[in-house]
Design a protein around this motif. Sequence first.
Motif, PDB file in Angstrom:
ATOM      1  N   ARG A 132     -14.660   3.860  -4.810  1.00 18.82           N
ATOM      2  CA  ARG A 132     -13.369   4.068  -5.469  1.00 18.82           C
ATOM      3  C   ARG A 132     -12.543   5.133  -4.751  1.00 18.82           C
ATOM      4  O   ARG A 132     -11.312   5.057  -4.719  1.00 18.82           O
ATOM      5  CB  ARG A 132     -13.587   4.440  -6.942  1.00 18.82           C
ATOM      6  N   ILE A 133     -13.213   6.131  -4.166  1.00 24.11           N
ATOM      7  CA  ILE A 133     -12.466   7.129  -3.384  1.00 24.11           C
ATOM      8  C   ILE A 133     -11.755   6.439  -2.224  1.00 24.11           C
ATOM      9  O   ILE A 133     -10.580   6.701  -1.942  1.00 24.11           O
ATOM     10  CB  ILE A 133     -13.413   8.240  -2.872  1.00 24.11           C
ATOM     11  N   VAL A 134     -12.449   5.516  -1.561  1.00 17.75           N
ATOM     12  CA  VAL A 134     -11.848   4.782  -0.445  1.00 17.75           C
ATOM     13  C   VAL A 134     -10.664   3.951  -0.956  1.00 17.75           C
ATOM     14  O   VAL A 134      -9.568   3.980  -0.379  1.00 17.75           O
ATOM     15  CB  VAL A 134     -12.898   3.862   0.235  1.00 17.75           C
ATOM     16  N   GLU A 135     -10.878   3.246  -2.065  1.00 14.78           N
ATOM     17  CA  GLU A 135      -9.817   2.402  -2.623  1.00 14.78           C
ATOM     18  C   GLU A 135      -8.603   3.244  -3.022  1.00 14.78           C
ATOM     19  O   GLU A 135      -7.459   2.925  -2.665  1.00 14.78           O
ATOM     20  CB  GLU A 135     -10.332   1.643  -3.850  1.00 14.78           C
ATOM     21  N   GLN A 136      -8.865   4.333  -3.744  1.00 18.80           N
ATOM     22  CA  GLN A 136      -7.762   5.174  -4.213  1.00 18.80           C
ATOM     23  C   GLN A 136      -6.986   5.760  -3.040  1.00 18.80           C
ATOM     24  O   GLN A 136      -5.757   5.822  -3.064  1.00 18.80           O
ATOM     25  CB  GLN A 136      -8.321   6.289  -5.099  1.00 18.80           C
ATOM     26  N   ARG A 137      -7.711   6.169  -1.998  1.00 16.03           N
ATOM     27  CA  ARG A 137      -7.044   6.743  -0.838  1.00 16.03           C
ATOM     28  C   ARG A 137      -6.159   5.690  -0.153  1.00 16.03           C
ATOM     29  O   ARG A 137      -5.031   5.960   0.262  1.00 16.03           O
ATOM     30  CB  ARG A 137      -8.097   7.300   0.140  1.00 16.03           C
ATOM     31  N   MET A 138      -6.683   4.463  -0.078  1.00 17.84           N
ATOM     32  CA  MET A 138      -5.877   3.408   0.538  1.00 17.84           C
ATOM     33  C   MET A 138      -4.635   3.124  -0.298  1.00 17.84           C
ATOM     34  O   MET A 138      -3.532   2.944   0.239  1.00 17.84           O
ATOM     35  CB  MET A 138      -6.716   2.147   0.725  1.00 17.84           C
ATOM     36  N   ILE A 139      -4.784   3.081  -1.601  1.00 18.01           N
ATOM     37  CA  ILE A 139      -3.622   2.868  -2.475  1.00 18.01           C
ATOM     38  C   ILE A 139      -2.596   3.979  -2.278  1.00 18.01           C
ATOM     39  O   ILE A 139      -1.399   3.737  -2.152  1.00 18.01           O
ATOM     40  CB  ILE A 139      -4.067   2.805  -3.963  1.00 18.01           C
ATOM     41  N   ASP A 140      -3.081   5.225  -2.230  1.00 21.05           N
ATOM     42  CA  ASP A 140      -2.171   6.354  -2.059  1.00 21.05           C
ATOM     43  C   ASP A 140      -1.418   6.262  -0.732  1.00 21.05           C
ATOM     44  O   ASP A 140      -0.223   6.546  -0.660  1.00 21.05           O
ATOM     45  CB  ASP A 140      -2.948   7.678  -2.093  1.00 21.05           C
ATOM     46  N   MET A 141      -2.144   5.872   0.313  1.00 17.83           N
ATOM     47  CA  MET A 141      -1.497   5.792   1.626  1.00 17.83           C
ATOM     48  C   MET A 141      -0.461   4.668   1.648  1.00 17.83           C
ATOM     49  O   MET A 141       0.627   4.822   2.207  1.00 17.83           O
ATOM     50  CB  MET A 141      -2.548   5.607   2.719  1.00 17.83           C
ATOM     51  N   LEU A 142      -0.780   3.541   1.025  1.00 21.39           N
ATOM     52  CA  LEU A 142       0.189   2.442   0.960  1.00 21.39           C
ATOM     53  C   LEU A 142       1.440   2.878   0.201  1.00 21.39           C
ATOM     54  O   LEU A 142       2.572   2.692   0.659  1.00 21.39           O
ATOM     55  CB  LEU A 142      -0.448   1.214   0.286  1.00 21.39           C
TER      56      LEU A 142
ATOM     57  N   PRO B 103       8.158  -7.162   7.502  1.00 23.46           N
ATOM     58  CA  PRO B 103       6.843  -7.144   8.158  1.00 23.46           C
ATOM     59  C   PRO B 103       6.564  -5.803   8.842  1.00 23.46           C
ATOM     60  O   PRO B 103       5.417  -5.362   8.900  1.00 23.46           O
ATOM     61  CB  PRO B 103       6.921  -8.300   9.168  1.00 23.46           C
ATOM     62  N   LEU B 104       7.618  -5.120   9.301  1.00 26.80           N
ATOM     63  CA  LEU B 104       7.403  -3.821   9.941  1.00 26.80           C
ATOM     64  C   LEU B 104       6.965  -2.760   8.936  1.00 26.80           C
ATOM     65  O   LEU B 104       6.196  -1.858   9.272  1.00 26.80           O
ATOM     66  CB  LEU B 104       8.673  -3.366  10.673  1.00 26.80           C
ATOM     67  N   VAL B 105       7.460  -2.869   7.696  1.00 28.50           N
ATOM     68  CA  VAL B 105       6.984  -1.951   6.658  1.00 28.50           C
ATOM     69  C   VAL B 105       5.472  -2.112   6.507  1.00 28.50           C
ATOM     70  O   VAL B 105       4.724  -1.128   6.440  1.00 28.50           O
ATOM     71  CB  VAL B 105       7.673  -2.246   5.305  1.00 28.50           C
ATOM     72  N   MET B 106       5.019  -3.363   6.495  1.00 29.62           N
ATOM     73  CA  MET B 106       3.589  -3.614   6.335  1.00 29.62           C
ATOM     74  C   MET B 106       2.786  -3.171   7.559  1.00 29.62           C
ATOM     75  O   MET B 106       1.693  -2.624   7.423  1.00 29.62           O
ATOM     76  CB  MET B 106       3.362  -5.104   6.064  1.00 29.62           C
ATOM     77  N   VAL B 107       3.330  -3.404   8.742  1.00 26.26           N
ATOM     78  CA  VAL B 107       2.628  -2.957   9.954  1.00 26.26           C
ATOM     79  C   VAL B 107       2.513  -1.433   9.928  1.00 26.26           C
ATOM     80  O   VAL B 107       1.451  -0.866  10.227  1.00 26.26           O
ATOM     81  CB  VAL B 107       3.366  -3.437  11.227  1.00 26.26           C
ATOM     82  N   ASP B 108       3.578  -0.761   9.540  1.00 25.86           N
ATOM     83  CA  ASP B 108       3.552   0.699   9.444  1.00 25.86           C
ATOM     84  C   ASP B 108       2.498   1.134   8.419  1.00 25.86           C
ATOM     85  O   ASP B 108       1.671   2.009   8.683  1.00 25.86           O
ATOM     86  CB  ASP B 108       4.946   1.199   9.041  1.00 25.86           C
ATOM     87  N   ALA B 109       2.526   0.485   7.247  1.00 25.75           N
ATOM     88  CA  ALA B 109       1.592   0.855   6.174  1.00 25.75           C
ATOM     89  C   ALA B 109       0.148   0.607   6.594  1.00 25.75           C
ATOM     90  O   ALA B 109      -0.733   1.454   6.397  1.00 25.75           O
ATOM     91  CB  ALA B 109       1.921   0.065   4.905  1.00 25.75           C
ATOM     92  N   LEU B 110      -0.103  -0.559   7.185  1.00 22.79           N
ATOM     93  CA  LEU B 110      -1.483  -0.915   7.533  1.00 22.79           C
ATOM     94  C   LEU B 110      -1.990  -0.092   8.705  1.00 22.79           C
ATOM     95  O   LEU B 110      -3.178   0.233   8.786  1.00 22.79           O
ATOM     96  CB  LEU B 110      -1.565  -2.413   7.851  1.00 22.79           C
ATOM     97  N   SER B 111      -1.085   0.284   9.621  1.00 20.55           N
ATOM     98  CA  SER B 111      -1.541   1.037  10.794  1.00 20.55           C
ATOM     99  C   SER B 111      -1.927   2.459  10.413  1.00 20.55           C
ATOM    100  O   SER B 111      -2.638   3.128  11.152  1.00 20.55           O
ATOM    101  CB  SER B 111      -0.453   1.064  11.873  1.00 20.55           C
ATOM    102  N   LYS B 112      -1.453   2.924   9.252  1.00 24.41           N
ATOM    103  CA  LYS B 112      -1.828   4.273   8.824  1.00 24.41           C
ATOM    104  C   LYS B 112      -3.161   4.277   8.085  1.00 24.41           C
ATOM    105  O   LYS B 112      -3.723   5.332   7.819  1.00 24.41           O
ATOM    106  CB  LYS B 112      -0.738   4.846   7.919  1.00 24.41           C
ATOM    107  N   LEU B 113      -3.632   3.094   7.692  1.00 25.32           N
ATOM    108  CA  LEU B 113      -4.932   3.030   7.016  1.00 25.32           C
ATOM    109  C   LEU B 113      -6.041   3.130   8.071  1.00 25.32           C
ATOM    110  O   LEU B 113      -5.894   2.638   9.182  1.00 25.32           O
ATOM    111  CB  LEU B 113      -5.084   1.704   6.263  1.00 25.32           C
ATOM    112  N   PRO B 114      -7.147   3.736   7.684  1.00 24.47           N
ATOM    113  CA  PRO B 114      -8.253   3.855   8.637  1.00 24.47           C
ATOM    114  C   PRO B 114      -9.061   2.558   8.691  1.00 24.47           C
ATOM    115  O   PRO B 114     -10.241   2.523   8.373  1.00 24.47           O
ATOM    116  CB  PRO B 114      -9.079   5.013   8.061  1.00 24.47           C
ATOM    117  N   ILE B 115      -8.381   1.481   9.064  1.00 28.64           N
ATOM    118  CA  ILE B 115      -9.026   0.168   9.159  1.00 28.64           C
ATOM    119  C   ILE B 115      -8.679  -0.414  10.529  1.00 28.64           C
ATOM    120  O   ILE B 115      -7.779   0.082  11.204  1.00 28.64           O
ATOM    121  CB  ILE B 115      -8.537  -0.785   8.044  1.00 28.64           C
TER     122      ILE B 115
END
Lengths: 441, 441
Positions: B18-28, B146-158
């Motif tokens: 859940r820490i991982v999930e919450q952090r991803m939600i926060d970053m998005l 799509p660039l908003v999503m690329v920006d959002a996803l590129s900031k995730l540690p995935i």
Amino acid sequence: MAKIAPISGFPEWLPAGRIVEQRMIDMLRHTFELHGFSGIETRAVEPVERLLSKGETSKEIYLLRRLQDEAGADSELGLHFDLTVPLSRYVLENAGHLDFPFRRYQIQKVWRGERPQDGRFREFLQADVDVVGQDTLAFHHEIELPLVMVDALSKLPIPRVRILASNRKVAQGFYEAIGLEDVEETLRILDKLDKVGPQAITEMLIDSVGANEQQARLALELAGIRADDASVADRVLALGYRSDLLDEGLGELVALVEGANDLIPGAVMADLKIARGLDYYTGSVYESVLEGHEDLGSVCSGGRYDSLVSDGKKSYPGVGLSIGVSRILARVIGQDLLTPSRKVPTVVLVAVNDEGERRHAEKTAQALRKRGIAAEVSPNSAKFGKQIRYADRRGIPYVWFSTDDGEQVKDIRSGDQVGADAGVWTPPTVDLSPELRGSHE
Amino acid sequence: MAKIAPISGFPEWLPAGRIVEQRMIDMLRHTFELHGFSGIETRAVEPVERLLSKGETSKEIYLLRRLQDEAGADSELGLHFDLTVPLSRYVLENAGHLDFPFRRYQIQKVWRGERPQDGRFREFLQADVDVVGQDTLAFHHEIELPLVMVDALSKLPIPRVRILASNRKVAQGFYEAIGLEDVEETLRILDKLDKVGPQAITEMLIDSVGANEQQARLALELAGIRADDASVADRVLALGYRSDLLDEGLGELVALVEGANDLIPGAVMADLKIARGLDYYTGSVYESVLEGHEDLGSVCSGGRYDSLVSDGKKSYPGVGLSIGVSRILARVIGQDLLTPSRKVPTVVLVAVNDEGERRHAEKTAQALRKRGIAAEVSPNSAKFGKQIRYADRRGIPYVWFSTDDGEQVKDIRSGDQVGADAGVWTPPTVDLSPELRGSHE
């Protein structure tokens, strides 16, 4: 096609209201984590028979079925109506992977198929904290948990919340001492005191639990006792009845109000009319009121439970409280007690001179975002006046221009316009995100 | 009582997950807000007939009924299966209170009564961004979103996510130009290319839309075109067919890949096999893959729609994408690609010498929390070794002691112990909250 209309009991907010809600959720989370609680989220559904094991809510449950269900395979699932039943199931299911005492918070929607009425919803947000032990759980958590909620609620920009507390052992010990044997039913009746008044309670006690006039009077006298210190015990004992259980309960209640008020003055008031209808509480029970909004009813409730959760081998006693977030929000948003300083997260609108320069504007916005400044590019290249009105309508404080004299940024509130570099310019911190403004402050 | 067991298709995480999930939600959330999108949350339910208006998902819907429903009054409600249908209803319902173009993000659970299988859930989290205009919506938003999503996803540690894009006008224009008239069915068939392969697609095109061998070959040749620049248009035109609609679509597709890759190099690849089965898309369509996890399928999809939302007087064209957060999480949590540095938010465990000193320990914790340092008090006053093990098991980095030599704090990782004042002592920033550690980095 169904008419587009709100569905009664399913509140939704406009974007400005959602800013208030999100901010409150963030603040609650922050406080819960400061107190060392781990967040979890449970699935929305539980097996119906698990939901039904807490009898009195049976008629409020939403069941699920699939539109084209072959064999009713999912018909045994229902939406959770609180976060306590899911917690108990989660603890049993994952006991081998959790560390006890398990400190968890959970901020999630719950659903109840109730007839909607003022302050009661069919879908609403709860924020729960619980500590769950394995086989044992020390009493001091019954002092700790209401204080977590007082800390969390006092940081919200809402009117003050005070916790009202009683203890199930006090009630049970006293009722038994005066000869009322159906403790659960007596509690359920007393729980209605604020709604129906003492006369009706007396009649219900006589009718339902076979009380005589004196027993009913004593039960009401107990319910009338309220104090924020050890005098609560003296006043109960002055009614002239004793039992081991009553003594134990009074010891805990005094420890609670003294301990809690020493750590946060004014946090907890002993109030013996607090009964909490739910039959699984075994120690401290809590309710609370939002000052000036007593008509809302309790906005934060809970208690100690010893036997809610067990797998037959181990038991999982716990203590927890739940904040009715939607109930509070509906009031503060509905009465405009809290409004955000703007309706959007955007700090800067980057204006576009003509469509050929859109790429340049996008790069300006990109540079601002890279430094944590929320920026959007004007959706059109209309006259500047129109672009400024776009920002103004949304409350966006700054508009960025690319001019013959270089890049400039205008504070549209003051009209001040200065030369600026998107790699350097920074707005005052107060402008970085919408601020909440409370009318009661 | 039902056996305690997970319910297939309803994923839940342990606190560390859940820490991982919450952090991803926060970053998005953070990225979406940096781009000026307003968060909203819609109720979980919609009228069934509204859910059904998007035909092909009809059998996946969960309907609600109350356990003791008198007259089936709620039976016309179902759980939303995506966030697009609720958005359209929300926009129509609140159009008078929204500013257009309306930029909204929404991170919420959705439910589908599907047979659960790998990567498919019955309850899962989606993160959507959309821009919705009133009557008109400029094309440039099809580059922006799509660039908003690329920006959002590129900031995730995935692992890296690349957007694959096509344009409905290209597909429709081309199919019509080669004489295939049932465009929708052709799109639905081509959408299965990756799953069933070219041979099966050829057979389906011949059987279902009456294609001849050459038409089928051309449709597959179109689907095989992939480029990240203007050459995509040359390759389509080299197939030898033209139409106004095809030209318009190619112009948009080239503007998309060129514009997007200029702002974020490598962000978007034109890939003409992207069809998106949903028949409401009218312009750009997007899918995406998580590099190294192509087997997961698209983790972020969407497109431009012109006629999804209308109240008969005004129309509300939009463009948006949706991230399958649970799909990504199930992979990164399930394969331990991301783990938090500890399982709890707590930075400091305050030890308790004996129960008489618990109040003192609580005040120490209170002082630490006041300065933003998450602290909990030891649940017992066992030997220090046991209290240190309590911290160690949870990954709590510091234990605070009250000793004869004054207050001291021990870093239990290094064993270093120093004198400290709860009103002053501050841990290194890296210890303030759990950090995510990625195995792919």
